[in-house]
Design an enzyme around this catalytic site. Structure first.
Site, PDB file in Angstrom:
ATOM      1  N   HIS A   1      -5.396  -5.763  -5.394  1.00 13.74           N
ATOM      2  CA  HIS A   1      -4.259  -5.660  -4.470  1.00 13.74           C
ATOM      3  C   HIS A   1      -3.383  -4.432  -4.761  1.00 13.74           C
ATOM      4  CE1 HIS A   1      -1.859  -8.631  -7.267  1.00 13.74           C
ATOM      5  NE2 HIS A   1      -2.268  -7.563  -7.900  1.00 13.74           N
ATOM      6  N   ASN A   2      -2.925  -3.832  -3.686  1.00 16.40           N
ATOM      7  CA  ASN A   2      -2.011  -2.686  -3.714  1.00 16.40           C
ATOM      8  C   ASN A   2      -2.614  -1.416  -4.321  1.00 16.40           C
ATOM      9  OD1 ASN A   2       0.037  -5.235  -3.909  1.00 16.40           O
ATOM     10  ND2 ASN A   2       0.908  -3.552  -2.697  1.00 16.40           N
TER      11      ASN A   2
END
EC number: 2.3.1.191
Length: 351
Positions: free
Chosen positions: A242-243
């Protein structure tokens, strides 16, 4: 489907030597080609096959000087490998143009927007408020979640799952079994030793001309977006957490894992089975060798690292050379020690 040498030359911007009306109906490697097939020669190691192949048409480099006459028709181009890739892309596009319509059984929500010349294969699911651009090809058994946007001329291969609200640009290819937008690995440790799930409310953004291999997993952001920038190429079996942000035209080989919130620059090359920790940055143009473990930021552009933990490539090679030579060095030291003892014994006997 049959093509003449002159038609092929027009597509790849080459010049014909021989019969411009020579036709081919399939492709083959130069060492296996027979009459009616097209081959190419880019690697000089295969040049001998140029004089024995049965191919009717052969794409070669402009710079290649023939050692003997050929019966095959030649198409000369600046770069035979690139030209052959261009030709295969054109052929693929022609074949995909025949794929139009919605096969049954499949589900397309009434609120979905479907562009021109779209193909949706059987057993696929297209959710609410999905937007599909023109010429999108969605193969069977795909899941496109609510609010997903897919741009023009994309190919979504069988079994791909794209979770809600993800954004796919134009000319993107996603291969079979890949999952985009699954939850990021976010859990808050609790005082009693348990873990509380942190909702992942962001999405995944894939920009134009990205290609993602089979069975990759790209997690949605906790907040904001996990971003794969324009022209990046991902091999099979890659985990993007994520991210994470992957820069333009970066290439990543199979079985690599990138931990959360890491920012990878443009035109980075990452070898297979590399592991990259979270919350670091990788500078533009960096090269990470296969099986490297990157535990800190690479701040200098065009860095080259290897090993685990990853360190400077040249220094690591020197260290490896010393390590390999340790047995010989130990033997030489032992021989020197023996020689010193003999000299000392001789000196004492003289005295």
């Amino acid at each position: 489907m049959e093509f003449s040498a002159s038609q092929i030359a027009l597509i790849i911007k080459g010049s014909v030597e021989g019969n411009p009306n020579a036709t081919v109906n399939s492709f083959s490697k130069i060492e296996e080609a027979v009459a009616g097939q097209l081959a190419f020669l880019a690697n000089p190691k295969y040049e001998d096959y140029l004089y024995t192949t049965g191919a009717s048409v052969i794409i070669i480099n402009e710079s290649l000087e023939l050692r003997q006459p050929l019966e095959a028709t030649l198409i000369r181009v600046p770069d035979a490998y690139t030209a052959f890739a261009t030709l295969l892309q054109a052929y693929e596009q022609i074949m995909e143009q025949k794929m139009v319509g919605i096969q049954e059984p499949s589900f397309v929500a009434k609120t979905a927007t479907v562009g021109e010349n779209v193909f949706i294969g059987a057993f696929s699911y297209i959710g609410e408020n999905v937007k599909l651009g023109k010429n999108v090809k969605i193969h069977p058994h795909c899941y496109i979640g609510n609010g997903v946007s897919i741009g023009d001329n994309c190919v979504i291969n069988p079994g791909v799952k794209i979770y809600h609200n993800c954004v796919i640009g134009n000319k993107v290819i996603i291969h079979a079994g890949t999952v985009l937008g699954g939850d990021g690995f976010g859990f808050a440790p609790q005082a009693d030793g348990t873990y509380k799930k942190v909702p992942q409310i962001g999405n995944v953004v894939v920009e134009d001309e990205v290609e993602i291999g089979s069975n990759c997993t790209i997690d949605r952001a906790t907040m904001g977006s996990t971003i794969i920038h324009k022209g990046a190429k991902l091999d099979n079996l890659i985990q993007i957490a994520h991210n994470v942000e992957i820069g333009t035209y970066t290439v990543i080989a199979a079985q690599t894992g990138v931990s959360g919130s890491t920012k990878i620059g443009s035109r980075v090359m990452i070898g297979g089975q590399a592991g990259i920790v979270g919350h670091i940055t990788i500078a533009d143009g960096s090269r990470i060798n296969a099986q490297s473990g990157v535990s800190k930021s690479l701040k200098q552009p065009n860095s080259v690292v290897t090993g685990s933990p990853a360190s400077d490539y040249t220094s690591t090679l020197r260290s490896q050379a010393i390590f390999r030579n340790l047995p010989d060095m130990e033997k030489r030291i032992a021989e020197l020690e023996l020689l010193v003892k003999q000299l000392m014994a001789e000196r004492e006997s003289i005295q």
